[in-house]
Every structure is written in C-alpha cells, then in structure tokens.
Design a protein around this motif. Sequence first.
Motif, mmCIF file in Angstrom:
data_model
loop_
_atom_site.group_PDB
_atom_site.id
_atom_site.type_symbol
_atom_site.label_atom_id
_atom_site.label_comp_id
_atom_site.label_asym_id
_atom_site.label_seq_id
_atom_site.Cartn_x
_atom_site.Cartn_y
_atom_site.Cartn_z
ATOM 1 N N PHE B 150 0.851 -1.194 0.000
ATOM 2 C CA PHE B 150 0.000 0.000 0.000
ATOM 3 C C PHE B 150 0.887 1.244 0.000
ATOM 4 N N TYR B 196 -9.018 5.236 -9.972
ATOM 5 C CA TYR B 196 -10.382 5.730 -9.766
ATOM 6 C C TYR B 196 -10.255 7.059 -9.035
ATOM 7 N N GLN B 198 -12.016 10.701 -7.493
ATOM 8 C CA GLN B 198 -13.176 11.475 -7.061
ATOM 9 C C GLN B 198 -12.751 12.919 -6.913
ATOM 10 N N THR B 217 -9.570 12.736 -4.486
ATOM 11 C CA THR B 217 -8.890 11.513 -4.044
ATOM 12 C C THR B 217 -8.713 10.621 -5.265
ATOM 13 N N LYS B 221 -4.619 0.711 -8.481
ATOM 14 C CA LYS B 221 -4.088 -0.658 -8.392
ATOM 15 C C LYS B 221 -2.733 -0.664 -9.077
ATOM 16 N N LEU B 227 -2.156 -1.630 -3.571
ATOM 17 C CA LEU B 227 -3.144 -0.564 -3.704
ATOM 18 C C LEU B 227 -2.506 0.762 -3.292
ATOM 19 N N ARG C 152 -9.494 10.714 6.557
ATOM 20 C CA ARG C 152 -8.711 9.515 6.261
ATOM 21 C C ARG C 152 -8.619 8.647 7.495
ATOM 22 N N GLU C 194 -21.729 7.486 -1.099
ATOM 23 C CA GLU C 194 -21.255 6.555 -2.133
ATOM 24 C C GLU C 194 -19.908 6.004 -1.710
ATOM 25 N N TYR C 196 -16.451 3.386 -2.981
ATOM 26 C CA TYR C 196 -15.771 2.559 -3.978
ATOM 27 C C TYR C 196 -14.670 1.806 -3.250
ATOM 28 N N GLN C 198 -11.574 -1.188 -3.198
ATOM 29 C CA GLN C 198 -10.638 -2.066 -3.891
ATOM 30 C C GLN C 198 -10.090 -3.060 -2.875
ATOM 31 N N THR C 217 -8.726 -0.748 0.113
ATOM 32 C CA THR C 217 -8.916 0.695 0.239
ATOM 33 C C THR C 217 -10.377 0.989 -0.078
ATOM 34 N N THR C 219 -12.843 4.476 -0.916
ATOM 35 C CA THR C 219 -13.016 5.931 -1.016
ATOM 36 C C THR C 219 -14.500 6.223 -0.917
ATOM 37 N N MET C 220 -14.827 7.381 -0.395
ATOM 38 C CA MET C 220 -16.233 7.703 -0.118
ATOM 39 C C MET C 220 -16.537 9.148 -0.466
ATOM 40 N N LYS C 221 -17.792 9.359 -0.824
ATOM 41 C CA LYS C 221 -18.327 10.714 -0.904
ATOM 42 C C LYS C 221 -19.285 10.908 0.272
ATOM 43 N N LEU C 227 -14.786 14.236 0.790
ATOM 44 C CA LEU C 227 -14.294 12.939 0.342
ATOM 45 C C LEU C 227 -13.609 12.228 1.510
ATOM 46 N N ALA C 228 -13.456 10.934 1.379
ATOM 47 C CA ALA C 228 -12.775 10.183 2.438
ATOM 48 C C ALA C 228 -12.060 8.991 1.844
ATOM 49 N N THR C 229 -10.955 8.591 2.484
ATOM 50 C CA THR C 229 -10.321 7.320 2.128
ATOM 51 C C THR C 229 -10.087 6.507 3.397
ATOM 52 N N ASP C 231 -7.926 2.892 4.473
ATOM 53 C CA ASP C 231 -7.107 1.778 4.009
ATOM 54 C C ASP C 231 -6.985 0.749 5.116
ATOM 55 N N PRO C 331 -18.157 2.267 -8.317
ATOM 56 C CA PRO C 331 -18.696 2.978 -7.158
ATOM 57 C C PRO C 331 -20.143 2.572 -6.900
#
Lengths: 337, 337, 337, 337
Positions: B150, B196, B198, B217, B221, B227, C152, C194, C196, C198, C217, C219-221, C227-229, C231, C331
């Motif tokens: 990662f 991907y 956003q 963000t 891959k 990731l 994050r 939302e 997504y 991986q 990982t 990711t989000m709205k 936004l957010a990630t 891991d 997503p």
Amino acid sequence: MIQVGIIGAGRIGQVHARSILTGVPEAHIRAIADPYMKPEVAGWAKSVGIENVYEDYHKILDDPEIEAVLICASTNLHASISLEAIAAGKHIFCEKPIDQSIGKIEEVKKALEASPKKLVYQVGFNRRYDHNYRALRQAVLDGRIGEVQFVRVSSRDPEPPPAKYVAVSGGIFMDMMIHDLDMVHYLSGQDIVEVYAQGACLIDPEIGKAGDVDTCTITMKLANGALATVDGSRKAVYGYDQRGEVFGSKGCAVTQNDSESNVVISTVDGVTGEKPLWFFLQRYMGSYQAEVREFIECILKDEAPKSDINDGLLSVKLAIACQKSLQENRPVRVDEI
Amino acid sequence: MIQVGIIGAGRIGQVHARSILTGVPEAHIRAIADPYMKPEVAGWAKSVGIENVYEDYHKILDDPEIEAVLICASTNLHASISLEAIAAGKHIFCEKPIDQSIGKIEEVKKALEASPKKLVYQVGFNRRYDHNYRALRQAVLDGRIGEVQFVRVSSRDPEPPPAKYVAVSGGIFMDMMIHDLDMVHYLSGQDIVEVYAQGACLIDPEIGKAGDVDTCTITMKLANGALATVDGSRKAVYGYDQRGEVFGSKGCAVTQNDSESNVVISTVDGVTGEKPLWFFLQRYMGSYQAEVREFIECILKDEAPKSDINDGLLSVKLAIACQKSLQENRPVRVDEI
Amino acid sequence: MIQVGIIGAGRIGQVHARSILTGVPEAHIRAIADPYMKPEVAGWAKSVGIENVYEDYHKILDDPEIEAVLICASTNLHASISLEAIAAGKHIFCEKPIDQSIGKIEEVKKALEASPKKLVYQVGFNRRYDHNYRALRQAVLDGRIGEVQFVRVSSRDPEPPPAKYVAVSGGIFMDMMIHDLDMVHYLSGQDIVEVYAQGACLIDPEIGKAGDVDTCTITMKLANGALATVDGSRKAVYGYDQRGEVFGSKGCAVTQNDSESNVVISTVDGVTGEKPLWFFLQRYMGSYQAEVREFIECILKDEAPKSDINDGLLSVKLAIACQKSLQENRPVRVDEI
Amino acid sequence: MIQVGIIGAGRIGQVHARSILTGVPEAHIRAIADPYMKPEVAGWAKSVGIENVYEDYHKILDDPEIEAVLICASTNLHASISLEAIAAGKHIFCEKPIDQSIGKIEEVKKALEASPKKLVYQVGFNRRYDHNYRALRQAVLDGRIGEVQFVRVSSRDPEPPPAKYVAVSGGIFMDMMIHDLDMVHYLSGQDIVEVYAQGACLIDPEIGKAGDVDTCTITMKLANGALATVDGSRKAVYGYDQRGEVFGSKGCAVTQNDSESNVVISTVDGVTGEKPLWFFLQRYMGSYQAEVREFIECILKDEAPKSDINDGLLSVKLAIACQKSLQENRPVRVDEI
C-alpha cells in the motif's frame, strides 16, 4: 489472598485502596484506619467491601489476619508506625519520605534487619513503577545505553503549593525533588556521591518568605564517575512536566510527558498537540496501581521490592545534602550527612 | 565542465540557473534564452557570468559548445523544443509535463530512441530528489518495507491558483496531482494499472465554474497487486502539506512535513510547533538543486536519470486516466488511455 | 444503582463485566448468562460478586430488577435477543454489528420506536469512546477544523485471523472495516453517500481461497460533498496500526498510535521508539470502559448514546456497499443497498 | 558591493568563502591569505574568482579596496590580527574565541572603542544564526516564554578529538563548551553571574592524561536570578547532539536535533527515525552562511551584530570560570575572573 490494612484514609490512602480494589485481585482490604476518619470515607469504605473502619490503627496491627499494612499517615508518623508494624510482624508499604530524620530511618532499618520474620518493606517511590520511567530504566538494564555517563531529570509542578504548606513541607528538596533525587539513583543504578544545589525564588515571593525556593537545579556525581543534573520548578503553566534522560557509551534514552490524547491540530496558528497531563494523580495513576501490585507480589513470591528502605534512606540523605549545599553554596558530599 | 543552455527565463528557469551557479561546479551556463526576456533578468544573467542572453532559443541549439539544455519554456512548447534539441544532439532536462498529449510525448520518445547519439533525457520530477522522499524510496529499495502492499500520498497546496489559471491548467490532475501520481510510481517502483478518481469543489466556486475540482482523491491498483491512495487539496490553511507512506510485508515508512525550525513551545494554550514550510520553492529548494546536479552527473557518468521519458509519459497517462475516471465516475484502466 | 445483566460470557462479555466492576460504580452486575458457560468463568463471576450465573439468558430478561442488558452473544443472535429485550423493556447495549442483514436491523429499529418505554439502545462502536478519536471528533465539533473536506482512516491488524474464521466472518468490510466505516461517519458527522472499494489478497493466499481479501482501500463521498479514504490491512508486522485524520477549511487534525511508553532511544542504529500497542484489547481498553460507563450514564440521565441504532444500521449498509463495489469494481451508492 | 578579504584558508576560512560565493551577493572576496597556503586551495580560490591569493595577510590589510576581513587564522593570532585590522580601519568578523586571555580581548575592545571609524566587530558564534536556536531566542524575545527562569543546553560531539589536540585545546570549556556558555547567554538575554562546573573522564583515558575531562556539567546563576544547566560530552555514538530549552513564567520552548530526513520506519524492531546529523559543518552549515550574510548586512546597514566583542569576552570569562570551578570544586563568580 493477602489481607491488607490501610493506615491513613486521606487522599493517598484512598488511591491505594482503589488500586487494590480494581487491580490487585490477590489482596483484600480488611481494614482502614484514620484518627480523623471522615464519615463519607467510612461510608465509601463500607460500600466497597472494607469490613473494618477504625480510628485507631493499632487495631490493624493487632489483627492477626492482616499480613500487610500500607502506611499512609502523615510523614511524622511513618517511622514510629513502621517500628510498631515491624514488631507486629507485618509487611509494610510506607509512603515517602520514611522520615525527615536520618536517625529515625536508620532505627527502622535496624528493626527490620533484626526482625525474626523476613518482612517486605517497600517505600512509595511510585514513579519507579511508571510505564515511561520503567522503560527508561529497562533500556539501561538491557545494556542499550552502555555505561551510564550522564543522567538528567526535569520536574515541574503545574502549581505551587500554598506558602503555608511550604513552611512545614521540609523544603523543596525534601518535599518535591526527593522523587527526582531517587529517580537519578534508580535510572542510573548508581549511588550518589556528591551534590551541588542552586535555588531561587522566582514564582511566589511568599515561598521565599517561608524560607524556601521555588526553582532549583541540582548537579551530582555518581559512584561510577557519571554526572547528573536535576532541574525543578514549582510552576509550569502548561502542566505537570516530567521528563528524563540517560546518556551513556552506547546511546541515549529519553522520556517525554504523557498527554490526554496524541491528536495534533494544524491551523494558521501552528501545529499544536495537547498539554501534558495536569495533575500528578492523573499522570501517575498507573504507577500507583503498579507499585501496590508489586508490593503484594513481593509478599507472595518472597521477593525484594524495587524501592526498599535503603532507597528511602538515600533519598532523604540527598535531600538534606541539597538543602545544606544550597545554604552554604558549595558542593556537599553525601557521606557528610 | 559541461556547457549548458537554459531555454526559458521565467521563475523555474531562474531557479535552475541559481542551482547550477551555487551547487553544480561541473556545469557552466553558457547561454539563457527567452522570447520575452525581461531586462532585469538579462542584467542578472550577465552579472552572474552568463555570457549569452538570447531571445531566440535556436541560438542555444545551434551552439556546438553547448552539450546540454534545460527546457523551462511554457508546457505547450516542451515537446517541440525537445524534438529540436534531440535533433541538435543535446542532452535534455525537460520540465514536467513533457506535454498534455500522449501522442506528442511518444513522438519525443521515438526521436530519442532513434538518436544516433545516446542522450540523457531527464524529466523535472524534482520531488524524487527531495531528501525525505528519497529516504522513503531508499527504505523500499533496501528491503526494509518488504513487498509493497500500500502507498499513500497526501498533497495540499497552501493556496488555490486564480480561477483564470485553473481554466487553462489542464485540470487538477494534470496541473497539480501529476507530481503525486508520479510519486506513487516512484515510491513503489511499480507501474500503475488502474485508477479511480473522485473530486469536489469545496474551496473556491470559481474553480468549479472553470470546470475543475479543488479537492480530490485517487485510488490505484499497482502492477504487483498493491493498492494506493492519493488525496489532494488546493488549500491547506496551515501551509504546503506534503506527506507520504509506504506499507509492506516487513514494515511501514512515513514521511512528514518540514518546517522552518523544530522548536516546540508549551504554553497554557498547548504544545505548539511550527507550521509546514509555506511555499513549494522553499520546501523543495534542495530537490531542485539535486535534480540538476544529477542531470549533469548522468551526462558525465553516462548514467540513466532517476526520472526519464517513460516516467514522464506514465504520469501524463495517469493524469488523463484520472480525469476520465472523474468524468465517468468509474475506475479506468491505464491501458485504456 | 442500575442492575445489569450480561448476555454472553465470552471474551467481550468478560471485558464489559470487568469494566463495570472496576469503573462504573453506578451499575451492579446482577446476572451473567451463556449457554456454554465455562466453569472457570462461572467461578470468576461468583468471586467478583455476580450473584446469578445462568445458561439461559431468558432468566435475565425475566428478572424485573434488571434494567439494562449487554448483548455479547454471537452476532447471529444480536437481533433476535435485541427484539426480546425490547419487549421486556430493557435498556440495551449491543455489540456490533447488530446483524449482517439490513432487514433484521430495521426490524429492531421499528421495535425500538414502537416501544412504549423509551429505551437506550447503544451499539458497541467502542472506538468512538477512545481518548484519541474522541479528541479528533471534539476538534471537529469545536470548529477548529472548519468545514470538513477530507477524512482519512488507516486500520491495520497485527495478524490475520485464521482462514477458517475468515470464511464465516462476513468478509473484511463487515468483520474488520466496519469500525473504520463508522469512524469516517463519526469523525465527519456526515452521512456517507457513495463508496468505492478495492481489495487484494497479498498476505495470506488462504484468505483469498476463502473468498476474501486481506488488503483494501475504500473511497467515499460524504453528504456535504467531502471525500474520504480508508485503508485496511490484516497484517502490520509492527503492531496494531490505527490512525486517522480530518482535514477542513480551517485546519487538519491527526491522531497517531499509542505505545507502551514514549521512551526514545538513540544509538548507532537510529532513533527508536516503541511499536504501537499490539493487541486491540490493550489499545482500546480505555474505550471499552468508557462506552459502558456512557451506556449507564445515558440511562441515568435519559440521554441519547453516542452510537445508536442508526449508526449500527449505516455501518452495515456501508459494509455491504463496499462488498458490492469490490465485486462489481464500480462505485456504489449507499441508497442502492 | 563590499570587498572582503579572508585571513586564514583552512577549513573554516573555506567555509566562509563558499558562503559568500553562494549566498552573499552583496560581497565579493577580493583576496585570501594564508602563510601555509596549499596549492589546491590556491587553485580553487582562483577558479571561483578570488583574484588575489597571498601568503602574507598584511597585503589584505594594506588593500584600501577591502573594507572587511574575516579572521580565520589560528586562535593565538586572532587578537593581534584584530588589532592590526582595527588600525587599518577594516570591519572584522573574527572566529571564536577571540583569545584565551581576557587581557588581550580587552585590548581589542579598547582599540575598537578608540577607532575613529565605527567598525563592525562580529564574533563567530555561528549557532546564534542557526534556524532552531534563532527560533528559540525569538520565542523569548516575543514574550511567549515570559520571564526566563531556567535554561538548559545539551551539547555532545559525535567523536572526541585526538588527545594530542586536547592537550593544546585550552580544555573542554574553552574549546567546546564555549559555544554552549554563549548559548545560555544568548537564549536568556542575561549576563551570567556564577558558574559551577563538574567534569569526568569517562570516554578516553588519554584525554584525562592530557589534563582534561570529556564529560561535564555546568550550572549557572543568571543576572535576573534564573538558573541554567549545561551538559557536555565529547562522544555521542548516535551523532552530533545539540538541544536546548528555555523555561519561564509563561511557557517552555525546546529545540531538538536535525536529521537528514524525517522518515520514520516501523518494523518488528521498533519505530525508527534517522540519527542526528553527524558533523557540525553539516548541522550548522546554514548558520555559517547566515552569520556571514549578517556581517555584510551590518556593514551595509550600519547595524550592530548579534554577537559582538562583549559576547566574545563574556564567553571566554565563563570558560575560564568553569575551568577554575572544576579545579577548585566550588562555585565561581564571573566577577572573580
């Protein structure tokens, strides 16, 4: 299960009681005694399962079921109660200092050595059981620092005590720095040979009027030739500041303050973390529980405590030597005391 | 001594000139060219010993003494000047991006491969030469992280550019995040397979009106299955925020921001350190000098640069893929581009 | 004094019991039930003053003295016991997830809303009560971060579970990342719109064979446009790695790991501090006590808990959405679930 | 443009030359002189545009174009060259210490005061110009620390000098700790009233045989009543260790070491960052450039330097007082010297 009696139900007596109740399952508090026992403390004691609440601590010493006592009375009684408890064959955890007089501590030491029953006698240098200082000491014991060449301890209270208290406290070295004098001894594993102390009254003029200083430094020579410095202050506006460092031939280990969280916030004003924990009970709560747990374990396993009567004796000698050094503005050998 | 010509005398051209003057004794700047050369820049150039100041960069390409050129012109000219410089047999340091079009970069790549003289072609990914990122990469190369699993890069500017600039910038991915896309590739040593992206416009509505986002963000891959995430913002009020992390089977390496000093001040308000360095030129000045030094060393030692045309090509592909991903709200494979 | 019954005497049931015994004086554990009650647990329960040890938890629900229950049974029973406890008019602390099925959680929610008696229903998202995450959230609530723009969360276990467990765990998102999905929601104070996700199997091929991933990982709205990630990894060799960050218009707040001590040792090999606390029970012990304390306080003060049934519902929806996103590589909007 | 002459072409003379060449555009080095000028240094000087390379420094003093000289000769010549340069009306940057004898420094001071032309006389306490120490001092000047109550400086070299050098060095206080003695004065903005020094030979017995110590502590009383401690060591195996702290009525400011990068690596062995920069030239390179830049600025702007002849005088008095204190094992007042 060790039956325990607590002598003195003030703040520190209650702290130890709670430690046993919540973290030392091998011990049971059978009695607590205090000549000025407050009703709410007595009520609390009953509510948590302490069957016996006394005014006279002799009832604890007379109880054959009780194997161990915690002496949390006022300092001037530590030595005499210690002597009685030794005579009664009790294991003893005694708050520091054992006494402000070397003679009285030596009397306790003699009684202890003369006791037909081998007794655990632990002195309440709680900081030796703190997670940070213990890790610092462990680094030395593991040889990661090599030969110790220099030790530094910084010790600052968040707020000065009232000048009225200062007047009867025995002075900053006996009242406050005694922990730090002990810490140099503990961290280095070395006896201290000579001290030189400086002091100033920079925070509260009333402390000066009471004959004491509120800011001080101490330098020391250790038995192996290493040097040490201690600095103390009665008032750090940002909180209880407790740091230490051991330097040697193989490296250097440093410990910093603890805080409520490790969150760091970056804004236009800077990158800011939390202040050190403010109050010694909060900062050292873990160590209070650990020291009492170890006291009980020493009894159960027939082991020597990490802080014994010799440590108690040395720390008082050091405090007296510092006071003498300050008064005479000269280095004072510990064997002068 | 390598004779160097600088094409473009704007901010970055001057930065590179100063780097050579103060830190690359093996190079001598023989000429600098700019169609809109400002008199004060021309004067400065003369004063520091740059003999030739031109409006037409072809004079640099035509000078047989000059072995190496730094292309610091506007982005839309990078590719065509590169082609001319290759034809002239010059070693090339080209600012990023080489071009916003894949086709043009591939044209440069072909010309480079077809060149009868082996030429150094280095792309200006200066962050690869930064002391912190280089140490992060080194930890990976040394095997201290094990297999990379990662990668994370955080990248925040202190202030957004004017919306007018944003409109012609190529978008946040091409203009700003291209460094961070390259950084994931550089740190991991892996090709990127899929992205991907956003985005949101949370800072300046004018940026949104210009068709761009100011917060984003990216997840990726990598070729080995690892990731990655990248997060970007056009405005961090506390300064230029540049951090990275590589995590793998043997450990994790993290780099933080640099600041003007490491002084930490404890007061009643908290424990406060300095903010990150505010401006990219300040933060990355060392890396600008290091990249130019390495360019000259690569020529002298006939070595391949740390950031070559393939890296330049991949980063543009990634930026285009991110843009496509954002528009279509779906993961995009790099081989779609 | 609130009378409490604990349903489920496994590891987490015992953790909560100890928390109440040592840190929640306003509560008394009147009973503990487990169909497979181990004799040593029953013995321990008696020794600490829990009068009633049952195999059948209905005896707890039938006891009119008991006002509150802690549901620590296996996940597949959480919803049905919740329904019975609501019917019995008990306040409920339920471990997470309430259920892996949205329908069942909604059933519990309806029953709760229909209950004639207003009941506290708290879900065991203990990390919300952790000193570090609470301080991070507080910085947001205090407005020190401004409008939240990015969140994050990094979450890495020290060791992967056995593949056999993985097969029945519900997958990494439901089993492990559910805490982190909740954390993004908690820290930001925003609904998630939302996701997504991986994933990759990089640590233990057996986990892949069991149909799961060990590295991921997300990711989000968020509802406000932020936004957010997130891991995640099943194995960080250096210990339990739990960090978070909230970035906004006024600043950025970051929390790091905790360790056993803050001692840092400088040697020829580097400047080395301790690893993060290894085990989640050690790292989050304080939060376990704090969440149960708050549960009792919510009952006593008639307040809403920090983590309620809607939080429990959202987190399960998010876990399902992540799983769907991973399978379909696209997503997924939360309102699809 | 100030014309400068450099007297002494050894290591430090070359450092200053490079600083001027790369970072002080307002100065031009017109000449460099050294009685034992090495051919490669002479060659280098020519190559960087220093027109005049002399063996006899009087040629510099006799050159009317030269306005300023940097005295980088051996310590025993600093004072006599200073006197000649004052007579010649040159501004002077003099390496520390000005001399080991108080009398000679006072002679220079008198000559300076008697000079008809107002001359800048700056002493090479480069650390005052270091980014970290400057920020520490700034915090004091800004009032963020309040009244200074305590100062601490830790100073450790990575490796001891050869015993042969030690024998002629003037001792640890004059040779090494003089920087730290000056730092206490600089950081606090206070005169030092009294010192007490301890020393030990713990690292290299040859240093002891040469009549010196390799480990030392110094405590001080400052004019405003504040206290200070300094600790020094000739050998820290982890690198050049340079830290300081100022504590006062409003807070505490601390500075730590710098390292090559801020990368931190977490593995099974711990959480490890880089060691401090190893060598003083690396650690303090920025300060060397800054001090020379300020010297030129002081001339151009007719300002007083940050470190003047009084600072040079005080530091030597302090070093002598420390040596006396060590020998006599008693506190020594500075006005005894």
